[in-house]
Design a protein around this motif. Sequence first.
Motif, PDB file in Angstrom:
ATOM      1  N   GLU A 175       0.829  -1.207   0.000  1.00 32.73           N
ATOM      2  CA  GLU A 175       0.000   0.000   0.000  1.00 32.73           C
ATOM      3  C   GLU A 175       0.863   1.256   0.000  1.00 32.73           C
ATOM      4  OE1 GLU A 175      -2.853  -0.041   3.083  1.00 32.73           O
ATOM      5  OE2 GLU A 175      -3.728  -1.973   2.518  1.00 32.73           O
ATOM      6  N   GLN A 176       2.016   1.202   0.647  1.00 32.73           N
ATOM      7  CA  GLN A 176       2.917   2.347   0.651  1.00 32.73           C
ATOM      8  C   GLN A 176       3.424   2.643  -0.763  1.00 32.73           C
ATOM      9  OE1 GLN A 176       3.604   4.472   2.879  1.00 32.73           O
ATOM     10  NE2 GLN A 176       3.765   3.618   4.936  1.00 32.73           N
ATOM     11  N   GLU A 177       3.731   1.592  -1.505  1.00 33.43           N
ATOM     12  CA  GLU A 177       4.218   1.798  -2.873  1.00 33.43           C
ATOM     13  C   GLU A 177       3.120   2.366  -3.762  1.00 33.43           C
ATOM     14  OE1 GLU A 177       6.678  -0.588  -6.372  1.00 33.43           O
ATOM     15  OE2 GLU A 177       6.184  -1.580  -4.479  1.00 33.43           O
ATOM     16  N   VAL A 178       1.903   1.869  -3.588  1.00 33.06           N
ATOM     17  CA  VAL A 178       0.775   2.413  -4.351  1.00 33.06           C
ATOM     18  C   VAL A 178       0.557   3.877  -4.002  1.00 33.06           C
ATOM     19  CG1 VAL A 178      -1.725   2.265  -4.693  1.00 33.06           C
ATOM     20  CG2 VAL A 178      -0.347   0.177  -4.636  1.00 33.06           C
ATOM     21  N   PHE A 179       0.701   4.193  -2.722  1.00 36.31           N
ATOM     22  CA  PHE A 179       0.545   5.579  -2.293  1.00 36.31           C
ATOM     23  C   PHE A 179       1.608   6.474  -2.926  1.00 36.31           C
ATOM     24  CE2 PHE A 179       1.873   8.887   0.738  1.00 36.31           C
ATOM     25  CZ  PHE A 179       0.716   9.649   0.765  1.00 36.31           C
ATOM     26  N   ALA A 180       2.851   5.988  -2.959  1.00 39.49           N
ATOM     27  CA  ALA A 180       3.925   6.770  -3.576  1.00 39.49           C
ATOM     28  C   ALA A 180       3.654   7.004  -5.056  1.00 39.49           C
ATOM     29  CB  ALA A 180       5.265   6.050  -3.388  1.00 39.49           C
ATOM     30  N   GLU A 181       3.123   6.019  -5.744  1.00 32.63           N
ATOM     31  CA  GLU A 181       2.788   6.178  -7.159  1.00 32.63           C
ATOM     32  C   GLU A 181       1.670   7.202  -7.344  1.00 32.63           C
ATOM     33  OE1 GLU A 181       1.824   2.285  -8.470  1.00 32.63           O
ATOM     34  OE2 GLU A 181       3.915   1.573  -8.510  1.00 32.63           O
ATOM     35  N   GLU A 182       0.698   7.192  -6.445  1.00 37.05           N
ATOM     36  CA  GLU A 182      -0.384   8.168  -6.533  1.00 37.05           C
ATOM     37  C   GLU A 182       0.129   9.589  -6.309  1.00 37.05           C
ATOM     38  OE1 GLU A 182      -3.200   6.866  -3.674  1.00 37.05           O
ATOM     39  OE2 GLU A 182      -4.022   5.254  -4.929  1.00 37.05           O
ATOM     40  N   VAL A 183       1.039   9.744  -5.349  1.00 37.77           N
ATOM     41  CA  VAL A 183       1.605  11.065  -5.095  1.00 37.77           C
ATOM     42  C   VAL A 183       2.400  11.544  -6.310  1.00 37.77           C
ATOM     43  CG1 VAL A 183       3.242  12.362  -3.674  1.00 37.77           C
ATOM     44  CG2 VAL A 183       1.661  10.738  -2.604  1.00 37.77           C
ATOM     45  N   LEU A 184       3.186  10.662  -6.893  1.00 36.29           N
ATOM     46  CA  LEU A 184       3.961  11.027  -8.082  1.00 36.29           C
ATOM     47  C   LEU A 184       3.036  11.430  -9.228  1.00 36.29           C
ATOM     48  CD1 LEU A 184       6.636  11.238  -9.609  1.00 36.29           C
ATOM     49  CD2 LEU A 184       6.414   8.797 -10.175  1.00 36.29           C
ATOM     50  N   GLY A 185       1.949  10.684  -9.418  1.00 34.62           N
ATOM     51  CA  GLY A 185       1.014  11.030 -10.472  1.00 34.62           C
ATOM     52  C   GLY A 185       0.338  12.376 -10.266  1.00 34.62           C
ATOM     53  N   ALA A 186       0.127  12.751  -8.995  1.00 35.02           N
ATOM     54  CA  ALA A 186      -0.534  14.023  -8.711  1.00 35.02           C
ATOM     55  C   ALA A 186       0.428  15.208  -8.801  1.00 35.02           C
ATOM     56  CB  ALA A 186      -1.167  13.978  -7.311  1.00 35.02           C
ATOM     57  N   VAL A 187       1.708  14.960  -8.546  1.00 35.90           N
ATOM     58  CA  VAL A 187       2.662  16.063  -8.452  1.00 35.90           C
ATOM     59  C   VAL A 187       3.474  16.242  -9.735  1.00 35.90           C
ATOM     60  CG1 VAL A 187       4.672  16.911  -7.179  1.00 35.90           C
ATOM     61  CG2 VAL A 187       2.791  15.810  -5.958  1.00 35.90           C
ATOM     62  N   ALA A 188       3.759  15.151 -10.431  1.00 34.13           N
ATOM     63  CA  ALA A 188       4.648  15.209 -11.599  1.00 34.13           C
ATOM     64  C   ALA A 188       3.927  15.797 -12.806  1.00 34.13           C
ATOM     65  CB  ALA A 188       5.182  13.813 -11.914  1.00 34.13           C
ATOM     66  N   THR A 189       3.784  17.094 -12.807  1.00 37.33           N
ATOM     67  CA  THR A 189       3.118  17.789 -13.899  1.00 37.33           C
ATOM     68  C   THR A 189       4.146  18.345 -14.885  1.00 37.33           C
ATOM     69  OG1 THR A 189       3.136  19.880 -12.683  1.00 37.33           O
ATOM     70  CG2 THR A 189       1.226  18.424 -12.382  1.00 37.33           C
ATOM     71  N   ARG A 190       3.636  18.835 -15.997  1.00 38.19           N
ATOM     72  CA  ARG A 190       4.501  19.462 -16.991  1.00 38.19           C
ATOM     73  C   ARG A 190       5.163  20.722 -16.429  1.00 38.19           C
ATOM     74  NH1 ARG A 190       7.057  18.292 -21.846  1.00 38.19           N
ATOM     75  NH2 ARG A 190       7.427  20.245 -22.987  1.00 38.19           N
ATOM     76  N   GLU A 191       4.422  21.427 -15.609  1.00 39.19           N
ATOM     77  CA  GLU A 191       4.967  22.645 -15.001  1.00 39.19           C
ATOM     78  C   GLU A 191       6.135  22.318 -14.086  1.00 39.19           C
ATOM     79  OE1 GLU A 191       3.509  26.312 -12.071  1.00 39.19           O
ATOM     80  OE2 GLU A 191       2.121  24.704 -12.654  1.00 39.19           O
ATOM     81  N   LEU A 192       6.004  21.242 -13.295  1.00 39.62           N
ATOM     82  CA  LEU A 192       7.097  20.837 -12.409  1.00 39.62           C
ATOM     83  C   LEU A 192       8.330  20.475 -13.225  1.00 39.62           C
ATOM     84  CD1 LEU A 192       8.033  20.032  -9.508  1.00 39.62           C
ATOM     85  CD2 LEU A 192       7.266  17.720 -10.051  1.00 39.62           C
ATOM     86  N   LEU A 193       8.148  19.784 -14.337  1.00 40.51           N
ATOM     87  CA  LEU A 193       9.261  19.401 -15.187  1.00 40.51           C
ATOM     88  C   LEU A 193       9.958  20.630 -15.777  1.00 40.51           C
ATOM     89  CD1 LEU A 193      10.606  16.794 -16.279  1.00 40.51           C
ATOM     90  CD2 LEU A 193       9.143  17.014 -18.283  1.00 40.51           C
ATOM     91  N   GLN A 194       9.193  21.602 -16.207  1.00 42.12           N
ATOM     92  CA  GLN A 194       9.771  22.822 -16.770  1.00 42.12           C
ATOM     93  C   GLN A 194      10.575  23.593 -15.715  1.00 42.12           C
ATOM     94  OE1 GLN A 194       6.260  24.739 -18.253  1.00 42.12           O
ATOM     95  NE2 GLN A 194       6.356  23.722 -20.253  1.00 42.12           N
TER      96      GLN A 194
END
Length: 243
Positions: free
Chosen positions: A73-92
């Motif tokens: 569940e911790q790994e699934v949670f980490a993936e969900e956080v990454l999906g919510a935070v890793a935006t195009r704006e963050l990459l730029q």
Amino acid sequence: MRSTDRDGWRVRREELPVSELLYVLWGRRGLVLCAVGLLVLAVLLFSLLRGPDYAAEAVVGITPQQQAAGGGEQEVFAEEVLGAVATRELLQQAARRAGWGDRVEEFRRRLDPEPSVTQDGRAVLRVRFRGDTPREAASGANAYAGLFVERVNELGKDRLAGGSLAAGAELLSAAAPGEAYLSYHPVLYLLLAVVVGVVLGGAAALLLDTRGNRWRDARDAEMTLRAPVLGVIPDHSALEREE
């Protein structure tokens, strides 16, 4: 000498033992060496064009406001956080902070954020970045990891007042230029090229040898007939036709 049986059909060789296999490969050694040489040359050219490639890693710890039950569940949670935070704006923003300017796509290709769980069951994000120098690799990894931590904490701060993410983050370990490692090893690729070249060249040699309709010498006849050859009669039919 033609390798034909009583009915005039060419005899097909059965599975070859190691000694006879080596004999066939030695007879076609030019083909095998050519295949190895071409692959080695391709690897050398690729290495010259690519240049050195270093990788560095920064680790971000992710803490849920409500603890998950287990590592899965911790790994699934980490993936969900990454999906919510890793935006195009963050990459730029990370590309600009690392000094890449508007080369966002190239920065993205060199970036590899991977959610995982540590041995003590904590969710983390391992941010790996590849650069042409150790300093460039460490700078890219730290830029993305630092912005990731800032963004997670912004979204998770004061959730009751409108925060959208029930998590906090902290930088557990920053990437250091001295710890960067070569992610591309030319020597290993050269060894792989030699092995693949021998396999491909050997397969081509065996294919040509089994499809040939003539024996080259007494050894070929013994391999095909599975019996010793007591004598060899030269084939002068071609000379007779010329006369």
